[in-house]
Design a protein around this motif. Sequence first.
Motif, PDB file in Angstrom:
ATOM      1  N   SER A   1       0.827  -1.205  -0.054  1.00 59.23           N
ATOM      2  CA  SER A   1       0.066  -0.104  -0.076  1.00 59.23           C
ATOM      3  C   SER A   1       0.923   1.365  -0.029  1.00 59.23           C
ATOM      4  CB  SER A   1      -1.040  -0.008   1.326  1.00 59.23           C
ATOM      5  OG  SER A   1      -1.511   1.211   1.506  1.00 59.23           O
ATOM      6  N   LEU A   2       1.952   1.220   0.824  1.00 55.65           N
ATOM      7  CA  LEU A   2       2.814   2.517   0.956  1.00 55.65           C
ATOM      8  C   LEU A   2       3.464   2.670  -0.396  1.00 55.65           C
ATOM      9  CD1 LEU A   2       4.238   2.083   4.491  1.00 55.65           C
ATOM     10  CD2 LEU A   2       2.842   3.953   3.598  1.00 55.65           C
ATOM     11  N   ILE A   3       4.066   1.721  -0.928  1.00 49.21           N
ATOM     12  CA  ILE A   3       4.803   1.791  -2.103  1.00 49.21           C
ATOM     13  C   ILE A   3       3.955   2.265  -3.428  1.00 49.21           C
ATOM     14  CG2 ILE A   3       6.238   0.604  -3.933  1.00 49.21           C
ATOM     15  CD1 ILE A   3       7.757   1.409  -1.335  1.00 49.21           C
ATOM     16  N   LEU A   4       2.598   1.450  -3.420  1.00 51.32           N
ATOM     17  CA  LEU A   4       1.753   1.849  -4.436  1.00 51.32           C
ATOM     18  C   LEU A   4       1.302   3.323  -4.461  1.00 51.32           C
ATOM     19  CD1 LEU A   4      -0.305  -1.466  -5.138  1.00 51.32           C
ATOM     20  CD2 LEU A   4       1.517  -0.685  -6.430  1.00 51.32           C
ATOM     21  N   LYS A   5       0.935   3.631  -3.278  1.00 51.87           N
ATOM     22  CA  LYS A   5       0.675   5.216  -3.095  1.00 51.87           C
ATOM     23  C   LYS A   5       1.699   6.309  -3.497  1.00 51.87           C
ATOM     24  CE  LYS A   5      -2.671   4.499   0.296  1.00 51.87           C
ATOM     25  NZ  LYS A   5      -2.925   4.551   1.870  1.00 51.87           N
ATOM     26  N   ALA A   6       2.942   5.782  -3.305  1.00 54.48           N
ATOM     27  CA  ALA A   6       4.025   6.473  -3.771  1.00 54.48           C
ATOM     28  C   ALA A   6       4.101   6.507  -5.193  1.00 54.48           C
ATOM     29  CB  ALA A   6       5.371   6.013  -2.833  1.00 54.48           C
ATOM     30  N   MET A   7       4.085   5.415  -5.812  1.00 50.75           N
ATOM     31  CA  MET A   7       4.104   5.274  -7.141  1.00 50.75           C
ATOM     32  C   MET A   7       2.947   5.974  -7.973  1.00 50.75           C
ATOM     33  SD  MET A   7       4.819   1.462  -8.189  1.00 50.75           S
ATOM     34  CE  MET A   7       6.143   0.508  -7.882  1.00 50.75           C
ATOM     35  N   GLU A   8       1.769   6.138  -7.352  1.00 48.64           N
ATOM     36  CA  GLU A   8       0.796   6.716  -7.875  1.00 48.64           C
ATOM     37  C   GLU A   8       1.081   8.444  -7.912  1.00 48.64           C
ATOM     38  OE1 GLU A   8      -2.932   6.698  -5.703  1.00 48.64           O
ATOM     39  OE2 GLU A   8      -2.846   4.459  -6.198  1.00 48.64           O
ATOM     40  N   GLN A   9       2.006   9.273  -7.005  1.00 44.40           N
ATOM     41  CA  GLN A   9       2.519  10.264  -7.175  1.00 44.40           C
ATOM     42  C   GLN A   9       3.819  10.281  -8.296  1.00 44.40           C
ATOM     43  OE1 GLN A   9       3.358  11.309  -3.188  1.00 44.40           O
ATOM     44  NE2 GLN A   9       1.163  12.015  -2.718  1.00 44.40           N
TER      45      GLN A   9
ATOM     46  N   VAL B   1       4.991  11.966 -12.966  1.00 45.89           N
ATOM     47  CA  VAL B   1       6.085  13.091 -13.023  1.00 45.89           C
ATOM     48  C   VAL B   1       7.264  12.351 -13.933  1.00 45.89           C
ATOM     49  CG1 VAL B   1       8.055  14.036 -11.628  1.00 45.89           C
ATOM     50  CG2 VAL B   1       5.913  13.885 -10.549  1.00 45.89           C
ATOM     51  N   PHE B   2       7.814  11.047 -13.642  1.00 47.24           N
ATOM     52  CA  PHE B   2       8.810  10.285 -14.622  1.00 47.24           C
ATOM     53  C   PHE B   2       8.190  10.186 -15.887  1.00 47.24           C
ATOM     54  CE2 PHE B   2      10.001   7.966 -10.420  1.00 47.24           C
ATOM     55  CZ  PHE B   2      10.973   8.542 -10.057  1.00 47.24           C
ATOM     56  N   GLU B   3       6.837   9.868 -16.345  1.00 43.02           N
ATOM     57  CA  GLU B   3       6.318   9.681 -17.430  1.00 43.02           C
ATOM     58  C   GLU B   3       6.484  10.908 -18.170  1.00 43.02           C
ATOM     59  OE1 GLU B   3       2.928   6.050 -16.936  1.00 43.02           O
ATOM     60  OE2 GLU B   3       2.498   8.198 -16.302  1.00 43.02           O
ATOM     61  N   ASP B   4       6.280  12.169 -17.472  1.00 40.77           N
ATOM     62  CA  ASP B   4       6.199  13.401 -18.185  1.00 40.77           C
ATOM     63  C   ASP B   4       7.542  13.717 -18.402  1.00 40.77           C
ATOM     64  OD1 ASP B   4       5.076  16.179 -18.970  1.00 40.77           O
ATOM     65  OD2 ASP B   4       5.801  16.904 -17.037  1.00 40.77           O
ATOM     66  N   LEU B   5       8.320  13.551 -17.674  1.00 38.72           N
ATOM     67  CA  LEU B   5       9.873  14.018 -17.800  1.00 38.72           C
ATOM     68  C   LEU B   5      10.338  13.176 -19.106  1.00 38.72           C
ATOM     69  CD1 LEU B   5      10.996  14.847 -14.089  1.00 38.72           C
ATOM     70  CD2 LEU B   5      10.358  16.497 -16.000  1.00 38.72           C
TER      71      LEU B   5
ATOM     72  N   ASP C   1      14.126   5.599 -14.190  1.00 41.24           N
ATOM     73  CA  ASP C   1      13.323   5.364 -12.977  1.00 41.24           C
ATOM     74  C   ASP C   1      12.058   4.711 -13.272  1.00 41.24           C
ATOM     75  OD1 ASP C   1      15.676   6.410 -11.589  1.00 41.24           O
ATOM     76  OD2 ASP C   1      14.851   8.436 -11.062  1.00 41.24           O
ATOM     77  N   LEU C   2      11.337   5.053 -14.108  1.00 36.62           N
ATOM     78  CA  LEU C   2      10.144   4.361 -14.655  1.00 36.62           C
ATOM     79  C   LEU C   2      10.217   3.049 -14.730  1.00 36.62           C
ATOM     80  CD1 LEU C   2       7.191   5.298 -14.958  1.00 36.62           C
ATOM     81  CD2 LEU C   2       7.683   5.855 -17.232  1.00 36.62           C
ATOM     82  N   GLU C   3      11.230   2.692 -15.389  1.00 40.52           N
ATOM     83  CA  GLU C   3      11.388   1.083 -15.538  1.00 40.52           C
ATOM     84  C   GLU C   3      11.625   0.426 -14.270  1.00 40.52           C
ATOM     85  OE1 GLU C   3      13.779   1.686 -19.719  1.00 40.52           O
ATOM     86  OE2 GLU C   3      14.489   0.097 -18.272  1.00 40.52           O
ATOM     87  N   THR C   4      12.490   1.013 -13.275  1.00 36.05           N
ATOM     88  CA  THR C   4      12.889   0.409 -12.127  1.00 36.05           C
ATOM     89  C   THR C   4      11.564   0.260 -11.094  1.00 36.05           C
ATOM     90  OG1 THR C   4      14.905   1.576 -12.141  1.00 36.05           O
ATOM     91  CG2 THR C   4      14.153   0.689  -9.828  1.00 36.05           C
ATOM     92  N   ILE C   5      10.605   1.525 -11.205  1.00 32.01           N
ATOM     93  CA  ILE C   5       9.401   1.243 -10.233  1.00 32.01           C
ATOM     94  C   ILE C   5       8.306   0.485 -11.093  1.00 32.01           C
ATOM     95  CG2 ILE C   5       9.869   3.549  -9.153  1.00 32.01           C
ATOM     96  CD1 ILE C   5       7.438   4.378 -11.001  1.00 32.01           C
ATOM     97  N   THR C   6       8.437   0.424 -12.210  1.00 38.25           N
ATOM     98  CA  THR C   6       7.440  -0.499 -12.987  1.00 38.25           C
ATOM     99  C   THR C   6       7.816  -2.014 -12.763  1.00 38.25           C
ATOM    100  OG1 THR C   6       7.139   1.138 -14.734  1.00 38.25           O
ATOM    101  CG2 THR C   6       6.400  -1.120 -15.195  1.00 38.25           C
ATOM    102  N   ALA C   7       9.088  -2.349 -12.848  1.00 45.09           N
ATOM    103  CA  ALA C   7       9.621  -3.700 -12.465  1.00 45.09           C
ATOM    104  C   ALA C   7       9.295  -4.229 -11.090  1.00 45.09           C
ATOM    105  CB  ALA C   7      11.242  -3.804 -12.924  1.00 45.09           C
ATOM    106  N   SER C   8       9.020  -3.230 -10.403  1.00 48.03           N
ATOM    107  CA  SER C   8       8.741  -3.749  -8.682  1.00 48.03           C
ATOM    108  C   SER C   8       7.520  -4.186  -8.655  1.00 48.03           C
ATOM    109  CB  SER C   8       9.065  -2.713  -7.734  1.00 48.03           C
ATOM    110  OG  SER C   8       8.171  -1.414  -8.009  1.00 48.03           O
TER     111      SER C   8
END
Length: 180
Positions: free
Chosen positions: A110-118, A122-126, A142-149
């Motif tokens: 839950s904590l990680i997914l909430k952080a991912m939502e934020q 930002v990563f996608e836009d940049l 960074d987007l690939e890293t968090i998506t892999a998790s």
Amino acid sequence: MTELQKIEEARDVMISAIAQTMIIYGVTPSVGRIYGVLYFSEEPMSLDDIKDQVAMSKASVSNGMRELLETEMVIKVWKKGDRKDHYIAEKDFLKNFINFFVKKLRQERSLILKAMEQAKPVFEDLATNSDTEQVKELASRDLETITASLSYFDWTMRLANSLESGEIFEHYPKHKIDNK
């Protein structure tokens, strides 16, 4: 030393060990001592009963009980003819472990997914709109890293569900210890 005194002494050894291992579950040894006293109690105990057994203040026992109730290691029960709250310990260590572990897995996800939502927008836009290649590369990485998790969190939720449903015991059966 009488046989009853020997039993009390052996229980104290076990309660001390339980209190020390409770650190694993994120509670202090003093809270673990409360659990240990309830673990060996044959009847539900009130806060006053517990206070007398562990030599702690009633406020400290009350706070400890709150922690144990949150982890579902202790259950509040009604005792006929008494207006005080009474408590019993969940004596199945495996059930305690599953409750605690599943709760922590869900909390982590839950904590990680909430952080991912934020962070993800930002990563996608940049990654697509930045004027500099370095920022685009960093954001994409960074987007690939968090998506892999996400596959990790998918696995942990399947593990949690398997623990809760008992399905995991089809693969890792519980073995009953022969006490003969």
